[in-house]
Structure formats: C-alpha cells, structure tokens
Design a protein around this motif. Structure first.
Motif, PDB file in Angstrom:
ATOM      1  N   GLU A 232       2.009   5.430  22.524  1.00 28.60           N
ATOM      2  CA  GLU A 232       1.356   6.612  23.073  1.00 28.60           C
ATOM      3  C   GLU A 232       2.035   7.899  22.602  1.00 28.60           C
ATOM      4  O   GLU A 232       1.366   8.863  22.205  1.00 28.60           O
ATOM      5  CB  GLU A 232       1.372   6.562  24.603  1.00 28.60           C
ATOM      6  CG  GLU A 232       0.712   7.779  25.250  1.00 28.60           C
ATOM      7  CD  GLU A 232       0.898   7.806  26.755  1.00 28.60           C
ATOM      8  OE1 GLU A 232       0.539   8.842  27.358  1.00 28.60           O
ATOM      9  OE2 GLU A 232       1.413   6.838  27.334  1.00 28.60           O
TER      10      GLU A 232
ATOM     11  N   ARG B 222       0.527  17.831  39.031  1.00 25.83           N
ATOM     12  CA  ARG B 222      -0.335  16.693  39.342  1.00 25.83           C
ATOM     13  C   ARG B 222      -0.958  16.767  40.731  1.00 25.83           C
ATOM     14  O   ARG B 222      -2.154  16.546  40.891  1.00 25.83           O
ATOM     15  CB  ARG B 222       0.474  15.399  39.237  1.00 25.83           C
ATOM     16  CG  ARG B 222      -0.269  14.153  39.689  1.00 25.83           C
ATOM     17  CD  ARG B 222       0.652  12.950  39.674  1.00 25.83           C
ATOM     18  NE  ARG B 222       1.120  12.667  38.328  1.00 25.83           N
ATOM     19  CZ  ARG B 222       2.244  12.042  38.031  1.00 25.83           C
ATOM     20  NH1 ARG B 222       3.039  11.645  39.010  1.00 25.83           N
ATOM     21  NH2 ARG B 222       2.585  11.825  36.791  1.00 25.83           N
TER      22      ARG B 222
ATOM     23  N   THR C 175     -11.582   7.551  41.019  1.00 27.57           N
ATOM     24  CA  THR C 175     -10.434   6.729  40.688  1.00 27.57           C
ATOM     25  C   THR C 175      -9.512   6.633  41.891  1.00 27.57           C
ATOM     26  O   THR C 175      -8.895   7.615  42.297  1.00 27.57           O
ATOM     27  CB  THR C 175      -9.665   7.314  39.487  1.00 27.57           C
ATOM     28  OG1 THR C 175     -10.563   7.482  38.398  1.00 27.57           O
ATOM     29  CG2 THR C 175      -8.547   6.374  39.066  1.00 27.57           C
TER      30      THR C 175
ATOM     31  N   LYS D 218      -3.821  -4.558  38.373  1.00 33.86           N
ATOM     32  CA  LYS D 218      -2.830  -4.377  37.317  1.00 33.86           C
ATOM     33  C   LYS D 218      -1.703  -5.391  37.512  1.00 33.86           C
ATOM     34  O   LYS D 218      -1.014  -5.389  38.516  1.00 33.86           O
ATOM     35  CB  LYS D 218      -2.257  -2.965  37.356  1.00 33.86           C
ATOM     36  CG  LYS D 218      -3.243  -1.883  36.907  1.00 33.86           C
ATOM     37  CD  LYS D 218      -2.610  -0.508  36.960  1.00 33.86           C
ATOM     38  CE  LYS D 218      -1.477  -0.362  35.965  1.00 33.86           C
ATOM     39  NZ  LYS D 218      -1.921  -0.468  34.555  1.00 33.86           N
TER      40      LYS D 218
ATOM     41  N   SER E 285      -2.526  -2.214  42.498  1.00 31.71           N
ATOM     42  CA  SER E 285      -1.339  -2.221  41.647  1.00 31.71           C
ATOM     43  C   SER E 285      -0.069  -2.227  42.488  1.00 31.71           C
ATOM     44  O   SER E 285      -0.016  -1.608  43.554  1.00 31.71           O
ATOM     45  CB  SER E 285      -1.332  -0.985  40.733  1.00 31.71           C
ATOM     46  OG  SER E 285      -0.124  -0.892  40.000  1.00 31.71           O
TER      47      SER E 285
ATOM     48  N   SER F 205       2.556   0.986  38.629  1.00 28.78           N
ATOM     49  CA  SER F 205       1.842   2.268  38.629  1.00 28.78           C
ATOM     50  C   SER F 205       2.703   3.411  38.103  1.00 28.78           C
ATOM     51  O   SER F 205       2.215   4.523  37.928  1.00 28.78           O
ATOM     52  CB  SER F 205       1.385   2.619  40.053  1.00 28.78           C
ATOM     53  OG  SER F 205       2.488   3.026  40.854  1.00 28.78           O
TER      54      SER F 205
ATOM     55  N   LEU G 132       1.723   6.650  36.001  1.00 29.28           N
ATOM     56  CA  LEU G 132       0.277   6.830  36.090  1.00 29.28           C
ATOM     57  C   LEU G 132      -0.069   7.768  37.243  1.00 29.28           C
ATOM     58  O   LEU G 132       0.781   8.106  38.070  1.00 29.28           O
ATOM     59  CB  LEU G 132      -0.413   5.482  36.283  1.00 29.28           C
ATOM     60  CG  LEU G 132      -0.127   4.430  35.201  1.00 29.28           C
ATOM     61  CD1 LEU G 132      -0.779   3.107  35.557  1.00 29.28           C
ATOM     62  CD2 LEU G 132      -0.596   4.916  33.837  1.00 29.28           C
ATOM     63  N   GLU G 133      -1.322   8.179  37.290  1.00 31.01           N
ATOM     64  CA  GLU G 133      -1.786   9.046  38.378  1.00 31.01           C
ATOM     65  C   GLU G 133      -3.222   8.684  38.731  1.00 31.01           C
ATOM     66  O   GLU G 133      -3.979   8.188  37.891  1.00 31.01           O
ATOM     67  CB  GLU G 133      -1.685  10.516  37.967  1.00 31.01           C
ATOM     68  CG  GLU G 133      -2.486  10.867  36.725  1.00 31.01           C
ATOM     69  CD  GLU G 133      -2.295  12.315  36.287  1.00 31.01           C
ATOM     70  OE1 GLU G 133      -3.298  12.923  35.838  1.00 31.01           O
ATOM     71  OE2 GLU G 133      -1.171  12.831  36.372  1.00 31.01           O
ATOM     72  N   TYR G 134      -3.589   8.927  39.987  1.00 27.17           N
ATOM     73  CA  TYR G 134      -4.908   8.561  40.489  1.00 27.17           C
ATOM     74  C   TYR G 134      -5.414   9.667  41.415  1.00 27.17           C
ATOM     75  O   TYR G 134      -4.632  10.324  42.110  1.00 27.17           O
ATOM     76  CB  TYR G 134      -4.849   7.243  41.270  1.00 27.17           C
ATOM     77  CG  TYR G 134      -4.190   6.113  40.512  1.00 27.17           C
ATOM     78  CD1 TYR G 134      -4.903   5.357  39.591  1.00 27.17           C
ATOM     79  CD2 TYR G 134      -2.845   5.824  40.712  1.00 27.17           C
ATOM     80  CE1 TYR G 134      -4.300   4.328  38.889  1.00 27.17           C
ATOM     81  CE2 TYR G 134      -2.229   4.792  40.017  1.00 27.17           C
ATOM     82  CZ  TYR G 134      -2.957   4.044  39.100  1.00 27.17           C
ATOM     83  OH  TYR G 134      -2.350   3.028  38.408  1.00 27.17           O
TER      84      TYR G 134
ATOM     85  N   ARG H 264       2.093   9.347  42.927  1.00 26.48           N
ATOM     86  CA  ARG H 264       1.027   8.948  41.996  1.00 26.48           C
ATOM     87  C   ARG H 264      -0.290   9.642  42.342  1.00 26.48           C
ATOM     88  O   ARG H 264      -1.210   9.680  41.512  1.00 26.48           O
ATOM     89  CB  ARG H 264       0.772   7.433  42.067  1.00 26.48           C
ATOM     90  CG  ARG H 264       1.923   6.505  41.688  1.00 26.48           C
ATOM     91  CD  ARG H 264       2.576   6.857  40.393  1.00 26.48           C
ATOM     92  NE  ARG H 264       3.710   7.744  40.606  1.00 26.48           N
ATOM     93  CZ  ARG H 264       4.258   8.494  39.661  1.00 26.48           C
ATOM     94  NH1 ARG H 264       3.779   8.502  38.450  1.00 26.48           N
ATOM     95  NH2 ARG H 264       5.292   9.279  39.930  1.00 26.48           N
TER      96      ARG H 264
END
Length: 688
Positions: free
Chosen positions: A73, A290, A349, A377, A538, A543, A546-548, A594
């Motif tokens: 990435e 975030r 999400t 996940k 998850s 996690s 990551l972010e949701y 997250r």
C-alpha cells in the motif's frame, strides 16, 4: 527545489505539525502520531522530501513496514503521488518488511562467505509443530493447541529469550519449553528456518560480521520505520544496528496503539527513545482527522490513564457529526439480539469489534439463521477445539453412549468423583456384560465409598441430561456434575462456557446442538470477504489501522477487556501487572478510535461492565446532544420513513412504535435510528 516549491509541485497539503515532521533534520527522530493523524501521508512526503529537496539518492532510503500489505500500500501510494515505481526505475526508494530486509541480509551473507544459509520452511512449519507436540505430550494437537504454541514460538524468538528464560515462562500451553526445543531441533536437522528465525539469524550475522553490517549501513543511510509501536525487541535491535545507532533514523508510531504484546511488540523503545538515541528529536502529531469531537475527547481522556507514554493530547481536527452511545442491556444475549436488528437495517459501513473471536460466534449464528449478509475479518474456529469446549462435548457424548471408553478416559478425572487413573484403566480395559462405565466404577472393589456414591449420583445426572435442552444440559454439567470445580482449579476462562451456552440456547435437542457445532465449523471456514456487506465483524487487533463510519463494541465485560477481574484492578504495582494492564487499555483505545461518526458500547445491568467502559463515560465532554432516555413509552416521535408515531414499549435497545398513518406497529432498533438521525422526539402537542 525548496520546501514551498516541493509542496506546490506535488500538491501537498500538510498541517504545521506534519510539515515539521517531514522536514525534521539529521539524526534520530520519533514522530508520535495519534489515530487518524495522517502518518502514512507524512512518511511518503518525508521520503519524497529527502529525494527532491535534500537530493538524497533514492536507493539510499529504506522504508520498513510491519506487514506485506502495508508495504504494498505504501509503495503504491508513493508511486501514485510522486511518480516513482520500483518496476519502472532502478533509482527508487525501497519498501520492505523487516523479514524482507532480513532475507536480503541472509542472502548477502551466503554470497559473501559461500556458506549455505537455512532454507525458509514457510507454512510447513505447522507440520513440525504438530509432530513436536505429539512427541512431547503424546497427544495430537488441536487447532487451539497449534495456535497457542505457534504464538508462543513467535513471542520467545522476537523477545530474544534464552533457553533458561523460556523454561521459566508461564505459558498457556503445557510443556511449551519442551515442545519449543523439540521443534527447533527438528528445524535444524532439516536445515530449515521459520519466519521468526529469519530475524534471529539476520541479527546474529549483523552482530558477528562487521563487514556485513557495514555493507548494509552504507547501502541504506536513511531509514524510515512505520508502525514502530508494533515492532518487536529483536526488530528494534536490528534497526538500531542498521541505522548506525540512529544516524539517520525516522521512526513513526504511537505507544498508545501498541497492542501486539503477545507477538513481542516492544513499545518501551518509543517511550525511552531519547535515552536509547541520545540527542534524538521527538515530535507530536496530535490532530485527529478521523473521528467526531466527543469521541476524540473521550478517547484522549481515557488514554491519559497509562503511565508509560509520552505526554500528548489528541484533538479533533474535523467537525464531523456523531457521538458516543452508552447502550444499556441486561445480558450478553441482548447484545446479539440488538446487533442482529442493526444488521437487518444497516446501510453504512458498520463494524462490530470484539477482543476474542468467540465473542462473535452467537452473532454469526443468528446472522446465518436469518440469512443476513456480513463480512468477517480473520475467521477462525479454534474455539471449538478449546479443552473446555471439548470437555463439555465429551460429557454430552458420554451421556448419549455411557459405554464410550474413549470419552470416559478423557474426562474421568474432571467429574469430581475421585476416580484415579488406575481405576479408570481397570474398568475400561475389558467388557463388563454391557454395563455402563460408571456402574463398573461403582461396583469395583478398589473404589472408595465416596467414589461409589458420586458415580451413582453422576449416573442419575447423565440420565436427566439426555432429556434436557442443550443450554440446561451445559449448566447441569458445570454446576452439578463436578466440572465447575475442575475449571476453577485449572484457571480456565469461564467466559468461553458462557458463549457456548449462548449458542446452545438456539437449539432444542442435544443432537441438534451437536449438529450445529459441526455446521458452525464449516461456516467459520468460509470466506465472507467477498459478500459486499457493509456490516463487518472483526477482532480489535484485525481492525487496527482501519476506520468505519459506525462502530459497536461487543462483549466489553470485566474479565474480557480488561482480562483481570475487578478485585485485582487496584493491584497494578507489579511490573508485569502494569505492563499487561496498560496494553489492555491500549487495546480498548484502538477499538474506540476506529469510529468516524458513531461509537456504541454495550453496558450491562446483570453482568460486570468493563471498568474501561465506565472510565470512558466518566471523561467530561462538551456536547449538546439529545438524551436517549427521553425516548420512552407514551412519547410521540417522528420517523424519517414512517412518519408520526407513538412509543408503545421500549425493551433495551428496541422500540415498539405504532405509526399513525398506517396503524402499523414496528420494532425499530433505537441504536440505528438515533445514530442515523432517523428518529426525533415530537413536542407534547405533536407538532414540530
């Protein structure tokens, strides 16, 4: 090209702290980046700054990442932003995992000395672990045994422990040190090494062969390290050598997000960075781009409870809407019912996060029964091979066939009947006119009066057990058939039993329950990542990074997170106790950060709510939001889809509302409706 020209040419937008980090000078630098502060943006900008502004040869720059996916990435993001790709140019910076650079060191050493280094064994290492386990214990390893043993092997190698230190370790797996030594012996016999050995051998070479160390120090004069808080002790030792004790070291991380202690992550290097690298600079990136402001305030106040960290404060850099919800439920079961309803209505999400995989099992069971789409996940089915779960299944199997000698021999000493091994062996070594095994024990001449009495009691329990629904049968095994005493003596995690009971509640017969267990194993083995569902399950560890949009925290209970019970919370004076407790606080911190908009945490009226959750909700915040307690029976509301209605009943997180336009009564997830602003209170006159 100066810095301003650099930013203009590549359309780079950075805040003041990010700019300072990108332009930091020579020597060792530690950039402490709070969640959502743009650390990857800073790393790739730093690399480009060295190339385009400082005119450093790209091939002199090595960026070390934690995982292969992170390497890929970051390489892609750098290439896209700055037009360099290793595939297109020999003059581009390198991105590698620590294993990748270790492999390069081993290859160079072999070429230089003509010595053949061990070949990488890869996934076949599991075969050797299985064999070592069998050789030492005499038993075949279950999935649970393999997982715990493999995790232990990774830990001791990455901590660089000696044989004596390994022998003194308190590990979950019995006979771990012997299994470990047997495994290492087999590796060497085959001239193989595993992924962790790559690090061990590469570090040994750098320490023992100055010419090899000098070669790599000269090749990579600038080191960038991502996710420094996840780096193990042995990896930090390698970085220390490769960077020539920090001559040109740019390390980015956050000790507050170090949650891989079981893999030997070593955050101590971060909060002791200045003493390890004298003259080092420590910079802070404290703006979170975030999450909503309430979440940032609560998360920052919460993590201040850790002592072993740099003093920093996280602030919200956005005005994104959202809030933190305290969702009151009576029991664990009510969590799953509420989340099933959320999943049915979900359109954004949304992630359900939990500490251990087994916390998700009752939810997965419900979602599968109702054919509700989800993504999981990192599935695993080790729960069903845990010794405690296998014991319960053996009790059930023995109840169904009370002449099953194999089942009996696995659990005879767990029944609290005083049956010793010799007696168990005697009664199972020959056929006894079709009599049940416990009858044979009760009639045996060497059985004590106590044992005979207990066997007769157990026989009655086994008769009753076969007639009962599965959940009730499990409770009988635990509390009336001696097994609870064995569990308590063994120090096993009783939460697993509670989870098993929750699964059992869905079935009416023991046969159906045993069938469902096998079905669940198949369900957990399937890949749900391609389902396209926005409802994601998850572990907290999976996690990380990551972010949701919305996050729900599942099973935030005392004994799970934190793992220690309430009585020991005040006793954190020991070094090991404090280290464990601070890592568990960091796990909780990673979980709550997250969420972008809404974070929902279940609190319990009949079970012990996590001390961390209680602490989080005590953090003072500045907000002006509606009080969910106002949504109660008899109150008029307005729903964005169904219009005007009146609340007929509220049960936990579920509202029963009669909508006046259609006279329909609908069950609405209060969590989902309030989070997504679908539901509003009406004034007493019924008008806005």
């Amino acid at each position: 090209m100066n810095f301003e020209e650099f930013k203009k040419q590549f359309l780079i937008e950075l805040n003041a702290s990010q700019e300072k980090a990108v332009q930091t000078g020579d020597g060792a630098s530690l950039i402490l980046a709070v969640p959502g502060s743009g650390k990857t943006t800073v790393i790739i900008a730093r690399i480009a700054y060295l190339i385009y502004v400082k005119k450093i040869d790209p091939k002199k720059i090595l960026t070390i990442t934690y995982t292969v996916s992170a390497t890929r990435e970051m390489k892609e993001r750098f290439s896209k932003k700055f037009g360099m790709s290793e595939r297109r140019s020999e003059t581009s910076p390198e991105f590698r995992t620590i294993n990748g650079i270790s492999q390069k060191i081993l290859h160079y050493f072999g070429k230089l000395t003509g010595k053949n280094t061990y070949e990488l064994i890869g996934k076949d290492s599991m075969t050797l672990i299985k064999q070592a386990f069998l050789n030492i214990t005499g038993n075949y390893a279950t999935e649970y045994d393999l997982k715990t043993t493999q995790t232990g092997i990774t830990y001791v190698k990455n901590m660089g422990l000696t044989k004596e230190e390994i022998r003194k370790l308190k590990m979950e797996q019995d006979h771990f040190s012997e299994i470990y030594e047997e495994y290492q012996r087999e590796l060497k016999l085959r001239m193989r090494m595993d992924y962790d050995d790559q690090l061990v051998y590469a570090l040994q070479i750098l320490k023992q062969y100055p010419s090899v160390l000098e070669y790599f120090q000269d090749q990579y004069t600038y080191l960038c390290v991502d996710e420094a808080q996840d780096t193990s002790k042995i990896q930090h030792d390698m970085i220390h050598l490769l960077s020539n004790k920090g001559q040109q070291l740019f390390m980015v991380g956050d000790e507050d997000q170090s949650i891989y202690g079981f893999r030997a992550a070593y955050p101590k290097v971060l909060y002791e960075f200045e003493s390890i690298y004298p003259g080092a600079k420590v910079l802070f990136m404290e703006e979170n781009y975030r999450s909503n402001q309430e979440l940032v305030q609560r998360a920052d106040g919460f993590i201040q409870g850790n002592k072993n960290r740099h003093p920093k404060r996280m602030t919200a850099a956005t005005t994104i809407s959202g809030r933190v919800f305290d969702i009151k439920v009576k029991s664990r079961k009510e969590q799953y019912d509420a989340l099933t309803l959320v999943a049915m209505q979900n359109q954004e999400t949304t992630a359900v996060l939990f500490r251990n995989h087994e916390s998700a099992l009752p939810l997965i069971d419900l979602l599968e029964r109702k054919n509700i789409s989800y993504q999981m996940k990192g599935n695993e089915a080790t729960f069903f091979s845990h010794p405690m779960i296998q014991d319960i299944v053996d009790f059930i199997m023995l109840a169904r066939n009370q002449m099953d000698t194999e089942c009996f021999m696995r659990i005879y000493y767990k029944m609290g009947a005083g049956i010793n091994k010799q007696l168990a062996t005697d009664v199972t070594s020959f056929s006894n006119s079709g009599k049940r095994i416990l009858e044979r024990v009760a009639e045996h001449g060497d059985a004590s009066v106590f044992t005979k009495k207990q066997c007769n009691i157990l026989l009655q329990h086994f008769r009753e057990l076969t007639k009962e629904e599965p959940a009730k049968a499990i409770r009988r095994i635990r509390h009336y058939m001696g097994y609870q005493d064995y569990v308590s003596r063994s120090g096993m995690d009783e939460r697993k039993m509670e989870t098993f009971e929750l699964l059992a509640l869905q079935e009416k017969t023991l046969d159906d329950f045993l069938t469902r267990i096998e079905e669940m194993k198949v369900i957990l083995a399937k890949d749900t990542s391609g389902s396209g569902s926005k409802f994601i399950l998850s572990t907290i560890h999976a996690s990380k990074g990551l972010e949701y949009t919305n996050v729900y925290l599942l099973d935030m209970l005392q004994g799970i997170l934190p793992s220690m019970d309430s009585s020991s919370l005040g006793n954190k004076s020991s070094k090991d106790g404090l280290t464990l407790f601070e890592e568990e606080r960091r796990i909780y911190y990673v979980a709550i950060t997250r969420a972008k908009q809404n974070l929902s945490i279940f609190t319990f009226s009949k079970q012990d709510t996590s001390a961390f959750t209680k602490e989080l909700f005590r953090v003072p915040v500045k907000r002006d939001l509606p009080d969910e307690e106002l949504f109660k029976k008899g109150v008029q509301v307005w729903h964005q889809k169904y219009g005007k209605g009146i609340i007929l009943n509220r049960e936990g997180t579920v509202l029963e509302i009669e909508f006046l336009n259609t006279s329909e009564v609908k069950k609405i997830s209060f969590l989902y409706a309030l989070e997504h602003e679908l539901l509003k209170l009406l004034p007493s006159d019924g008008d806005f």
